[in-house]
Design an enzyme around this catalytic site. Structure first.
Site, PDB file in Angstrom:
ATOM      1  CB  SER A 102       5.577  -3.522   3.604  1.00 18.11           C
ATOM      2  OG  SER A 102       4.897  -2.874   4.645  1.00 18.11           O
ATOM      3  CG  ASP A 147      -1.841  -6.937   3.453  1.00 19.16           C
ATOM      4  OD1 ASP A 147      -1.891  -6.612   4.654  1.00 19.16           O
ATOM      5  OD2 ASP A 147      -1.179  -6.320   2.601  1.00 19.16           O
ATOM      6  CG  HIS A 199       1.875  -6.588   4.920  1.00 20.89           C
ATOM      7  ND1 HIS A 199       1.248  -5.662   4.122  1.00 20.89           N
ATOM      8  CD2 HIS A 199       3.011  -5.978   5.362  1.00 20.89           C
ATOM      9  CE1 HIS A 199       1.959  -4.549   4.075  1.00 20.89           C
ATOM     10  NE2 HIS A 199       3.037  -4.716   4.821  1.00 20.89           N
TER      11      HIS A 199
END
Length: 395
Positions: free
Chosen positions: A148, A316, A372
């Site tokens: 991330s 994602d 994600h």
């Protein structure tokens, strides 16, 4: 099956002071490789955010144990072995950074005010101090991993390591390198461009009920209410009585992944846990002062001898893999192996490409069905990807 506080494994957790007068105290979990820790790689893992606890990466993604939901309560979460832990191939430091993340804290209010650049320097200082305290790992190949937002910070840390090695700053760090990661002109919209603004509003309307970390999982708008009403009452009750009051079925009526996070959230915020670990209260203030780190990758590609692994879950929508491909293409690397599927158990696990330039190589992989934080959704496939890449084998 064990509870979190009584887990016995080859691991450690502690603080290392960084910054001026060690005013920032960074908390970490260290878990040795389940293979051969004397020779296996060492990895520093940074969870995104900024401000997310490393506990999420440890319990929900790549750590050696996860929560046994069938036998857990908010008061006493129980653990079970994760058969797809990345510690099967590497020793991993899970770091709470910057101060105010997880159990990391600062001694002064001013030290909670930070940004990308300062966080980079403090993480680099942490790593040097950790290696001084653990000299048996100085010769192990070191990899840096992140997911991330820390895909922004990680290449900056890599550059600090290279700079320190080149000027002889001790200890010499045996750097290798890995990360996960978008950007676009839609972030800097001309306020006079009414057509563009309208189009973006239409897109937002279409996506507002989509769960962006994984577009196929249900969107649960009850989680905030659960957290604010029931959850707060649970936390207060657990401070007053040891009774086993809340069970998994009551928390998972929506079938939402976010409900699972309540176990680690409750444990980490328990007064008894924080007292036992000597945790200080903290308030994080973070400034995003670096918008892109593409120039770092370009520098590595032209001047450094290193390898990089960049992977993206293909479901994602927070950082879509097409955006990742776009910034990789800006590096103008030579394509060594063109777009092709990679397999686990004879099933397509995703798609991959490999690039190079001089002594720099970059492997990009999508994880089919991944969200994600891809290892959280596809642990078996991501462990296979990680182990093959460490061995420099084709995916």
């Amino acid at each position: 099956m064990v509870d979190i506080l009584t887990l016995k494994t080859k691991c450690g957790l502690s603080y290392i002071g960084v910054g001026e007068s060690d005013d920032v105290q960074l908390f970490y979990y260290f878990i040795e490789s389940e293979g051969n820790p004397k020779n296996d790689p060492l990895m520093l893992w940074l969870t995104g955010g900024p401000g997310c606890s490393a506990l999420s990466g440890l319990l929900y993604e790549i750590g050696p144990f996860t929560i046994n939901y069938a036998n857990s309560t908010l008061e006493k979460p129980m653990l079970e072995i994760n058969p797809h832990s990345w510690t099967k191939a590497a020793s991993i430091i899970f770091l709470d950074q910057p101060a105010g993340s997880g159990f990391s804290y600062a001694k002064t209010p001013e030290a909670y005010i930070t940004n990308d650049t300062l966080s980079t320097l403090q993480t680099y200082q942490f790593l040097r101090k950790w290696l001084v305290d653990h000299p048996t790992f100085l010769n192990n190949p070191l990899y840096l991993g992140s997911d991330s937002y820390n895909g922004i910070v990680l290449p900056m840390i890599v550059q600090e390591i290279y700079n320190g090695n080149e000027v002889g700053e001790g200890p010499h760090i045996n750097i290798k390198s890995t990360e996960e990661n978008c950007y676009g002109e839609h972030l800097n919209v001309d306020p006079n461009n009414s057509l563009c603004i309208h189009d973006l509003q239409v897109v937002d309307k279409c996506l507002e009920r989509i769960r962006k970390p994984h577009i196929l999982e249900p969107f649960c708008d009850t989680f905030n209410a659960l957290k604010s009403d029931l959850f707060r009452r649970v936390l207060r009750s657990l401070e007053k009585t040891p009774n086993d009051m809340w069970s998994l079925p009551q928390l998972q009526i929506q079938g939402c992944r976010a409900d699972n996070y309540l176990y680690s959230y409750t444990w980490a915020n328990s007064r008894n846990v924080r007292k036992a670990l000597h945790i200080h209260e903290e308030v994080l203030s973070y400034t995003h002062n670096v918008l892109s780190t593409i120039t770092y990758h370009q520098h590595f590609a032209n001047h450094k001898n290193c390898r990089a692994l960049v992977y993206s879950g293909d479901h994602d929508m927070v950082v879509p893999y097409l955006g990742t491909l776009n910034w990789i293409e800006l590096l103008n690397l030579l394509v060594v192996s063109d777009w092709r599927p990679w397999f686990v158990d004879e099933q397509v696990a995703g798609y991959t490409m490999k690039y190079s330039n001089h002594n720099y190589t970059l492997t990009f992989a999508t994880v089919k069905g991944g969200g994600h934080t891809a290892p959280e959704y596809k642990p078996k496939e991501c462990l296979s990807m990680f182990m093959r890449w460490l061995a420099d084998d084709p995916l």
